[in-house]
Design a protein around this motif. Structure first.
Motif, short mmCIF file in Angstrom:
data_model
loop_
_atom_site.label_atom_id
_atom_site.label_comp_id
_atom_site.label_asym_id
_atom_site.label_seq_id
_atom_site.Cartn_x
_atom_site.Cartn_y
_atom_site.Cartn_z
N HIS A 85 -36.56 -21.16 -43.24
CA HIS A 85 -35.43 -20.44 -43.58
C HIS A 85 -35.57 -19.41 -44.70
CE1 HIS A 85 -33.44 -22.53 -46.80
NE2 HIS A 85 -33.87 -23.65 -46.15
N ASP A 114 -36.82 -24.33 -51.91
CA ASP A 114 -36.24 -24.35 -50.73
C ASP A 114 -35.81 -22.98 -50.26
OD1 ASP A 114 -34.39 -24.96 -48.76
OD2 ASP A 114 -32.71 -25.95 -50.00
N MET A 115 -36.65 -22.41 -49.58
CA MET A 115 -37.99 -22.63 -49.25
C MET A 115 -38.69 -21.81 -49.06
SD MET A 115 -37.12 -23.88 -45.26
CE MET A 115 -38.88 -24.03 -44.95
N GLU A 148 -29.51 -21.22 -42.69
CA GLU A 148 -29.61 -22.46 -42.83
C GLU A 148 -28.53 -23.19 -43.93
OE1 GLU A 148 -30.83 -26.60 -43.63
OE2 GLU A 148 -31.00 -24.93 -45.24
N GLU A 149 -28.60 -22.61 -45.14
CA GLU A 149 -27.60 -23.04 -46.12
C GLU A 149 -26.26 -23.12 -45.96
OE1 GLU A 149 -29.36 -24.67 -48.22
OE2 GLU A 149 -31.10 -23.87 -48.98
N GLU A 173 -39.37 -27.40 -44.71
CA GLU A 173 -38.34 -27.89 -45.76
C GLU A 173 -39.04 -28.34 -46.80
OE1 GLU A 173 -35.14 -26.92 -46.44
OE2 GLU A 173 -34.36 -26.21 -44.68
ZN ZN Z 1 -33.75 -25.55 -47.18
#
Ligand code: ZN
Length: 402
Positions: A85, A114-115, A148-149, A173
């Motif tokens: 992501h 991240d990431m 994603e977050e 990740e």
């Molecule tokens: Zn992540």
């Protein structure tokens, strides 16, 4: 080409890896920032197309486009989905306070660990594979998502569709801070219980009321007891709201509960118990909303087999690959729950995720890039002690039936 050859070829690409990572970190991409997302996607697309990936974008409402890049394999070996992501938790302007910089073996910058390092890892792994090994064994798809977050609400459907079309998934990740890969992750659920009773004057006629607040209190105690420390299941009432005035029996109350689940069996037990909640006071009505957001990523046979392959690869250059089952969820929860062999945490190693001190330890991260490249260079294969289990294909095909 041997495994150590490919490892050396990747360690030699250290400067190239850092240059690429610096370019990605310097485009700020908080989740939902459409301008940043567009700049990032344009840049990444150009890099990937320069490396002969076939790239498409997939527009999603309210977040940046997803980017899907495909590369053919040398043979019809196992296909691999690389999952990444580009959104970060850092607001625009964080880069000014914590600029991209490399100090010795440590690279700093918002979103580096991240990431964005995972994205750079995928690019460098495939470059090295083409230069040294003639390309990946099976076909490879790199899916880079944008939300994603915040729970992957817009991208989940595409993640699951792509996972279903591949034999295995590597989630780029970061590993745990101590370097352990992620073999399993807990599932995440939340529930919201709304209680409706009957208001009454607390002094004049309390007996005519039905207290939603007292029912909420009983429910909180009953539900908290569903946790099972030995199994690794946590059930925590976290938010309670009720009452308007000190002399009124409250007719309305709302309780929220956070649940973390190690297995689907535990998910069904806890969800069944919460949904089956019967009020102690027959005059109270209860409505129950919520459910499982991310299913648990269990240490399935397929996941263990991928880990065993990773351990065999790492051992060739003296790296003892450790693994762990961790609490937080990722997109690997979705793919593993579909029955597709998934190994998570194969991206960067470092620390300070989601803080101004976010950083990547470069040397250890290059070992992981070499791990990804070597996984792509061959099939997962069987591992010692595997005979008691059904073959991977049978497991994943069976589990993928609707
Ligand atoms: Zn992540």
């Amino acid at each position: 080409m041997t495994i150590p050859d490919l490892h050396r070829a990747i360690v030699d690409r250290r400067t190239e890896f850092l240059d690429l990572l610096g370019e990605l970190v310097r485009i700020e991409t908080p989740t939902g920032d459409l301008a940043g997302a567009e700049r990032f996607v344009v840049h990444l697309r150009a890099v990937l197309e320069g490396d002969a990936w076939a790239v498409e974008t997939d527009e999603r409402e309210g977040v940046g486009a997803l980017l899907v890049a495909r590369m053919a394999g040398r043979t019809d070996s196992e296909s691999t989905l690389l999952l990444a992501h580009y959104d970060t938790v850092h607001d625009v302007g964080t880069l000014e306070r914590s600029p991209w910089r490399v100090e010795g073996d440590v690279a700093y910058g918002p979103g580096a660990l991240d990431m964005k390092a995972g994205i750079a890892a995928a690019i460098v792994a495939l470059r090295a594979l083409h230069a040294v090994g003639g390309g990946p064994a099976g076909r490879v798809t790199l899916l880079v998502t944008s939300d994603e977050e915040t729970g992957s609400h817009a991208s989940r459907e595409r993640i699951e569709r792509e996972a279903g079309e591949h034999d295995r998934v590597l989630v780029l990740e970061p590993s745990r801070d101590d370097g352990a890969l992620k073999l399993g992750r807990k599932g995440v659920a939340d529930f919201h219980l709304t209680f409706e009773g009957r208001a009454a004057h607390a002094g004049l006629a309390p007996e005519t009321g039905a207290s939603a607040l007292v029912e909420l209190a009983r429910a909180a105690l009953t539900i908290a007891d569903l946790g099972d420390a030995a199994a690794g299941t946590t059930v925590n009432p976290t938010v309670a709201r009720s009452g308007q005035a000190t002399n009124v029996i409250p007719d309305h109350a709302r309780l929220s509960v956070d649940v973390r689940l190690p297995t689907m069996v535990e998910a069904e037990r806890v969800e069944g118990a919460i949904r089956g909640y019967v009020p102690h006071d027959p005059e109270i009505r209860v409505r129950i909303d919520g459910g499982v957001n991310r299913p648990p990523m269990e240490a399935t046979v397929g996941n263990r087999r991928l880990l065993a392959r990773a351990q065999a690869i790492g051992a060739t250059w003296g790296w003892s690959v450790e693994s762990a089952v961790v609490g937080g969820g990722s997109d690997g929860n979705f793919t593993s729950a579909l029955g597709v062999a998934t190994l998570d945490g194969v991206g960067a190693v470092g620390g300070g995720a989601h803080t101004l001190g976010e950083h990547v330890r470069v040397g250890e991260t290059l070992d992981r890039v070499a791990l990804v490249a070597n996984l792509l260079a061959s099939d997962t294969g069987a591992v010692a002690g595997d005979d008691a289990h059904p073959p991977a294909a049978a497991v994943s095909d069976g589990a993928r039936q609707p």
